[in-house]
Design a protein around this motif. Structure first.
Motif, PDB file in Angstrom:
ATOM      1  N   GLY A  39      71.478  -1.852  35.169  1.00  0.00           N
ATOM      2  CA  GLY A  39      71.773  -1.478  34.147  1.00  0.00           C
ATOM      3  C   GLY A  39      71.405  -3.161  33.115  1.00  0.00           C
ATOM      4  N   THR A  40      71.501  -4.386  34.258  1.00  0.00           N
ATOM      5  CA  THR A  40      71.150  -5.641  33.439  1.00  0.00           C
ATOM      6  C   THR A  40      69.226  -5.528  33.846  1.00  0.00           C
ATOM      7  OG1 THR A  40      73.429  -6.303  34.272  1.00  0.00           O
ATOM      8  CG2 THR A  40      71.662  -8.348  33.764  1.00  0.00           C
ATOM      9  N   ILE A  41      68.735  -5.098  34.638  1.00  0.00           N
ATOM     10  CA  ILE A  41      67.254  -5.174  34.948  1.00  0.00           C
ATOM     11  C   ILE A  41      66.764  -4.390  33.417  1.00  0.00           C
ATOM     12  CG2 ILE A  41      65.841  -4.394  36.242  1.00  0.00           C
ATOM     13  CD1 ILE A  41      67.013  -4.663  38.395  1.00  0.00           C
ATOM     14  N   ALA A  42      66.917  -3.006  33.386  1.00  0.00           N
ATOM     15  CA  ALA A  42      66.956  -2.405  32.416  1.00  0.00           C
ATOM     16  C   ALA A  42      66.479  -3.401  30.527  1.00  0.00           C
ATOM     17  CB  ALA A  42      67.892  -1.688  31.657  1.00  0.00           C
ATOM     18  N   LEU A  43      67.772  -3.748  30.583  1.00  0.00           N
ATOM     19  CA  LEU A  43      67.914  -4.580  30.057  1.00  0.00           C
ATOM     20  C   LEU A  43      66.953  -5.743  29.656  1.00  0.00           C
ATOM     21  CD1 LEU A  43      71.391  -4.910  28.862  1.00  0.00           C
ATOM     22  CD2 LEU A  43      70.623  -3.419  27.296  1.00  0.00           C
ATOM     23  N   LEU A  44      67.163  -6.237  30.910  1.00  0.00           N
ATOM     24  CA  LEU A  44      65.854  -8.242  30.672  1.00  0.00           C
ATOM     25  C   LEU A  44      64.641  -7.750  30.399  1.00  0.00           C
ATOM     26  CD1 LEU A  44      66.927  -9.089  34.443  1.00  0.00           C
ATOM     27  CD2 LEU A  44      67.540 -10.407  31.826  1.00  0.00           C
ATOM     28  N   PHE A  45      64.139  -5.831  30.615  1.00  0.00           N
ATOM     29  CA  PHE A  45      63.326  -5.726  30.036  1.00  0.00           C
ATOM     30  C   PHE A  45      62.740  -5.613  28.572  1.00  0.00           C
ATOM     31  CE2 PHE A  45      61.944  -4.453  34.168  1.00  0.00           C
ATOM     32  CZ  PHE A  45      60.821  -5.263  34.772  1.00  0.00           C
ATOM     33  N   ILE A  46      64.487  -5.077  27.816  1.00  0.00           N
ATOM     34  CA  ILE A  46      64.633  -4.282  26.759  1.00  0.00           C
ATOM     35  C   ILE A  46      64.176  -5.897  25.746  1.00  0.00           C
ATOM     36  CG2 ILE A  46      65.556  -3.077  25.113  1.00  0.00           C
ATOM     37  CD1 ILE A  46      66.071  -1.293  27.192  1.00  0.00           C
ATOM     38  N   MET A  47      65.307  -6.412  26.019  1.00  0.00           N
ATOM     39  CA  MET A  47      65.512  -6.958  25.519  1.00  0.00           C
ATOM     40  C   MET A  47      64.601  -8.440  25.156  1.00  0.00           C
ATOM     41  SD  MET A  47      69.567  -6.654  25.312  1.00  0.00           S
ATOM     42  CE  MET A  47      70.725  -8.072  25.147  1.00  0.00           C
ATOM     43  N   ARG A  48      64.682  -9.215  23.568  1.00  0.00           N
ATOM     44  CA  ARG A  48      63.605 -10.414  23.888  1.00  0.00           C
ATOM     45  C   ARG A  48      65.204 -11.581  23.604  1.00  0.00           C
ATOM     46  NH1 ARG A  48      60.904  -8.064  18.511  1.00  0.00           N
ATOM     47  NH2 ARG A  48      63.905  -7.988  18.218  1.00  0.00           N
ATOM     48  N   LYS A  49      64.699 -12.934  23.232  1.00  0.00           N
ATOM     49  CA  LYS A  49      65.331 -13.800  23.431  1.00  0.00           C
ATOM     50  C   LYS A  49      66.369 -13.893  23.065  1.00  0.00           C
ATOM     51  CE  LYS A  49      63.246 -17.536  26.324  1.00  0.00           C
ATOM     52  NZ  LYS A  49      62.531 -18.637  25.928  1.00  0.00           N
ATOM     53  N   GLN A  50      66.119 -13.643  21.261  1.00  0.00           N
ATOM     54  CA  GLN A  50      66.983 -13.226  20.056  1.00  0.00           C
ATOM     55  C   GLN A  50      67.619 -12.227  20.032  1.00  0.00           C
ATOM     56  OE1 GLN A  50      63.606 -13.266  20.096  1.00  0.00           O
ATOM     57  NE2 GLN A  50      62.766 -12.742  18.519  1.00  0.00           N
ATOM     58  N   ASP A  51      67.286 -10.932  21.434  1.00  0.00           N
ATOM     59  CA  ASP A  51      68.338 -10.879  20.929  1.00  0.00           C
ATOM     60  C   ASP A  51      69.668 -10.642  21.986  1.00  0.00           C
ATOM     61  OD1 ASP A  51      66.534  -8.821  19.485  1.00  0.00           O
ATOM     62  OD2 ASP A  51      65.940  -7.981  21.380  1.00  0.00           O
ATOM     63  N   TRP A  52      69.675 -11.608  22.788  1.00  0.00           N
ATOM     64  CA  TRP A  52      70.225 -12.128  24.233  1.00  0.00           C
ATOM     65  C   TRP A  52      71.287 -12.862  23.016  1.00  0.00           C
ATOM     66  CZ3 TRP A  52      71.750  -9.714  28.617  1.00  0.00           C
ATOM     67  CH2 TRP A  52      71.037  -8.956  28.819  1.00  0.00           C
ATOM     68  N   ALA A  53      70.576 -13.715  22.353  1.00  0.00           N
ATOM     69  CA  ALA A  53      71.423 -14.485  21.387  1.00  0.00           C
ATOM     70  C   ALA A  53      72.723 -14.140  20.687  1.00  0.00           C
ATOM     71  CB  ALA A  53      70.567 -15.658  20.830  1.00  0.00           C
ATOM     72  N   GLU A  54      71.987 -12.966  19.622  1.00  0.00           N
ATOM     73  CA  GLU A  54      72.985 -11.696  18.992  1.00  0.00           C
ATOM     74  C   GLU A  54      73.881 -11.228  19.591  1.00  0.00           C
ATOM     75  OE1 GLU A  54      70.851  -8.862  16.460  1.00  0.00           O
ATOM     76  OE2 GLU A  54      69.161 -10.416  16.657  1.00  0.00           O
TER      77      GLU A  54
END
Lengths: 243, 281
Positions: free
Chosen positions: B127-142
Motif C-alpha cells: 500500500g505504501t509503495i502504491a501511495l509513494l507513486f500516487i502522492m506528491r510532496k504536497q499531498d503527503w504534507a496535507e
C-alpha cells in the motif's frame, strides 16, 4: 562392568511388548486383550487377513492410536518421543510431503532422526537412478513406495515396523523391497513385517505371529511351525484362516 | 527440534505465500504508476473511459482482490499445515518424529502467527509503495496535517500503532488456535470430521460471544474486547468514547487478557486431544 551390565539388560529387554492390549472402534473390537512379547534381533511376520488387527497394533506402537485398555511398550517405554527415536516405521500408505524432492527428504530425515544413515540412503537411491531434484508429487506410486522404504531402512533403528511393505507391488518391486529390508536392517534390531502375502517373505522370517479377529492364534519360531505341520508357513496360514 | 519443525512448517506455507506477496508488491507498484500516469495526463477521474483510467481501475481491482486472496490463503494454508501434517496422511510421518506434541502444536501456531503478521506487513508495504507513486510532496504534507488535526495532542500515533499491533497479534493467534482445537475435536468423530470441526468452531464462537456479553454487563471496560476487527475499527474511527483515542490500560488489559486466556485454553485443548485421543485414519 557397569556398561556391560547395562548392555545385557538392554539385550534381554523385550523390544516390543503388548499387555492385555485392547482396541475398540465403536462397537468393533480390533484387538482383544492381546499379550505379545518380541525380542530384539528377530525378524517377525505379523500375519493375518485384512481386518485382523495388524495395522491397528502397529499404529498403537507408534502412538497414532490410543488403546482402549491395556498397554503397549517399546523397549520398555510407552509410545512417545523416546520410543519414536528407536522405531523406524513404514506405513501402508503414502506419507511423505509431496512438495519435497529427494534431496529435501534426505535433509528432513537427517534433521529429525539421529540414527539416519544418509550415505546409505544416497547409495540406495543412486542405485535406483533417482533424480535428486525430482519432486515426490511427480513420481509414480511404485517409485514413491521405493523411496519410502529406502528412507525407513536407512535408519539404524532398534525396531523396524513395516506395515504391508509388499502389498500391491509387482514381483520385481517385491524382490527389491525384500532385498532392501534384509540387506539393511541392523542385526540387533527387531523387524516386524505385517502382511498377508506369506509366500514371498516366509523364508526370511525367524518368528511368525498369526492374528485373527483381534486375537493371537499362533506365535512360534518359523522352524517350529514348519516342523510341526510338515508344510510351509503359507500353507499353515491358509488352513488357519480358511473361510 | 522445535526450530526444525518451525523451519519445515514455514517452508511449506512460504511456497504459496511468498509468490503472492511478490505479486502484491508488483501490482501495487504497477497500479500506483498507472494512477500517477493518469493524474499526469490530467485524468484525475480515472473511472472515466480513457485508456489509462481503465487500466488503472483494473490494476487497482486486481490488487484489491489479491490482498483479499492473500488473507484467505493465509488462513487456508496455516489450517492445512496443521490438518495435513498432524491429522492427514502426512501425520504418519510427523507424528512419528521424536518430538513432543507440545512442540508440534506450538510450531504450527507460531507458524500461523508469523504468516498472518507477514501478510499484514506485505499489505502495508505494498500500500505504501502504491501511495509513494500516487502522492506528491504536497499531498503527503496535507495528509500529515489532517492526521495531526484528527488526533492532535490527544494521542501518539506510535502508541496507537503499538496498541493495534498487540491486539492484532493476540487476536490472530486466538483465531489460529481456535481453528486448531476445532479441527482436533472434529477429528474425534468417526466420520464427517470436517463438519465436526465447523460445529466446534461455531460453538466456541457462540460461547465466546456469550462470555463477552456477560463481561460487558459487569464492566464497560470489557466492551471493546475479543474482536480483533472491532478493536481496530473502534480505535481508528474514533468509536472509543465518541472520538479517536487510545484505549485505557484497563481496556487493553481486558481485551488482551481475554485473548491470552482463550489462546492458552485452546492450546491446552489441542495438545490434550492430540496426545490422548489421537486417531489417525
Amino acid at each position: 562392568m557397569e556398561e556391560l551390565k547395562k548392555e545385557m539388560d538392554t539385550i534381554q529387554q523385550p523390544a516390543f511388548e503388548c499387555r492385555k492390549l485392547t482396541m475398540r472402534y465403536g462397537k468393533t473390537l480390533a484387538l482383544d486383550a492381546v499379550d505379545l512379547t518380541l525380542m530384539p534381533g528377530r525378524i517377525v511376520g505379523l500375519l493375518g487377513p485384512n481386518g485382523s488387527g495388524k495395522t491397528t497394533m502397529i499404529k498403537l506402537a507408534n502412538g497414532l492410536l490410543q488403546p482402549t485398555s491395556g498397554e503397549i511398550l517399546i523397549a520398555g517405554s510407552a509410545p512417545g518421543p523416546e520410543s519414536k527415536s528407536l522405531v523406524a516405521y513404514l506405513p501402508d500408505r503414502d506419507f511423505l510431503p509431496p512438495y519435497m524432492n529427494v534431496t529435501q527428504l534426505l535433509e528432513f530425515y537427517s534433521d529429525f532422526f539421529a540414527d539416519f544413515d544418509r550415505e546409505r540412503a544416497e547409495k540406495l537411491l543412486d542405485s535406483l537412478g533417482f533424480e535428486p531434484k525430482q519432486k515426490l508429487k511427480a513420481m509414480s506410486k511404485g517409485t514413491k513406495e521405493k523411496i519410502q522404504l529406502v528412507l525407513t531402512m536407512s535408519r539404524r533403528a532398534k525396531i523396524y515396523l513395516l506395515d504391508e511393505p509388499i502389498a500391491g507391488v509387482d514381483p520385481a518391486a517385491r524382490d527389491f523391497i525384500i532385498r532392501t529390508i534384509i540387506g539393511n536392517y541392523a542385526e540387533d534390531a527387531l523387524v516386524v513385517i505385517s502382511t498377508h502375502l506369506i509366500a514371498d517373505i516366509e523364508t526370511v522370517l525367524d518368528e511368525v505371529v498369526f492374528l485373527k479377529k483381534g486375537h493371537i492364534v499362533l506365535h512360534k519360531q518359523s522352524d517350529e511351525v514348519i516342523a510341526e505341520n510338515g508344510k510351509d508357513i503359507d500353507h499353515v496360514f491358509r488352513e488357519v484362516f480358511a473361510c | 527440534m522445535f526450530r526444525k519443525l518451525l523451519k519445515y512448517d514455514m517452508k511449506e506455507v512460504g511456497m504459496v505465500m511468498l509468490p503472492l506477496y511478490a505479486a502484491m508488491l508488483v501490482l501495487a507498484a504497477a497500479a500506483g504508476l498507472s494512477m500517477r500516469f493518469s493524474i499526469m495526463k490530467g485524468t484525475r477521474d480515472f473511472v472515466a473511459s480513457t485508456v489509462p483510467g481503465v487500466v488503472t481501475l483494473i490494476l487497482m481491482l486486481v490488487y484489491g482482490a489479491l490482498i483479499l486472496g492473500m488473507a484467505v490463503m493465509t488462513l487456508v494454508m496455516t489450517t492445512r499445515n496443521f490438518r495435513d501434517n498432524l491429522l492427514g496422511s502426512r501425520g504418519y510421518l510427523m507424528n512419528t518424529l521424536p518430538v513432543t506434541t507440545q512442540s508440534q502444536v506450538l510450531s504450527k501456531s507460531l507458524n500461523g502467527l508469523i504468516w498472518i503478521a507477514l501478510g499484514g506487513a506485505a499489505s502495508a508495504v505494498s500500500g505504501t509503495i502504491a501511495l509513494l507513486f500516487i502522492m506528491r510532496k504536497q499531498d503527503w504534507a496535507e495528509f500529515f496535517q489532517t492526521m495531526n488535526e484528527m488526533f492532535g495532542d490527544r494521542m501518539s500515533p506510535w502508541m496507537m500503532l503499538l496498541q493495534l499491533v498487540i491486539l492484532f497479534v493476540l487476536g490472530a493467534l486466538q483465531i489460529v488456535t481456535k481453528i486448531f482445537v476445532s479441527i482436533s475435536v472434529g477429528n474425534l468423530w468417526r466420520s464427517k470430521r470436517g463438519l465436526g470441526a465447523v460445529l466446534m468452531f461455531v460453538g466456541l464462537t457462540v460461547l465466546q460471544t456469550l462470555i463477552g456479553n456477560r463481561l460487558t454487563h459487569l464492566t464497560p471496560d470489557a466492551s471493546i474486547s475479543y474482536s480483533l476487527m472491532g478493536n481496530g475499527i473502534s480505535m481508528v474511527f474514533g468509536l472509543n468514547g465518541g472520538e479517536a483515542g487510545l484505549f485505557t490500560a484497563r481496556q487493553m488489559g481486558f481485551a488482551a487478557g481475554q485473548d491470552i486466556v482463550y489462546i492458552v485454553l485452546f492450546l491446552i485443548g489441542t495438545i490434550w486431544v492430540l496426545r490422548n485421543k489421537m486417531d489417525l485414519q
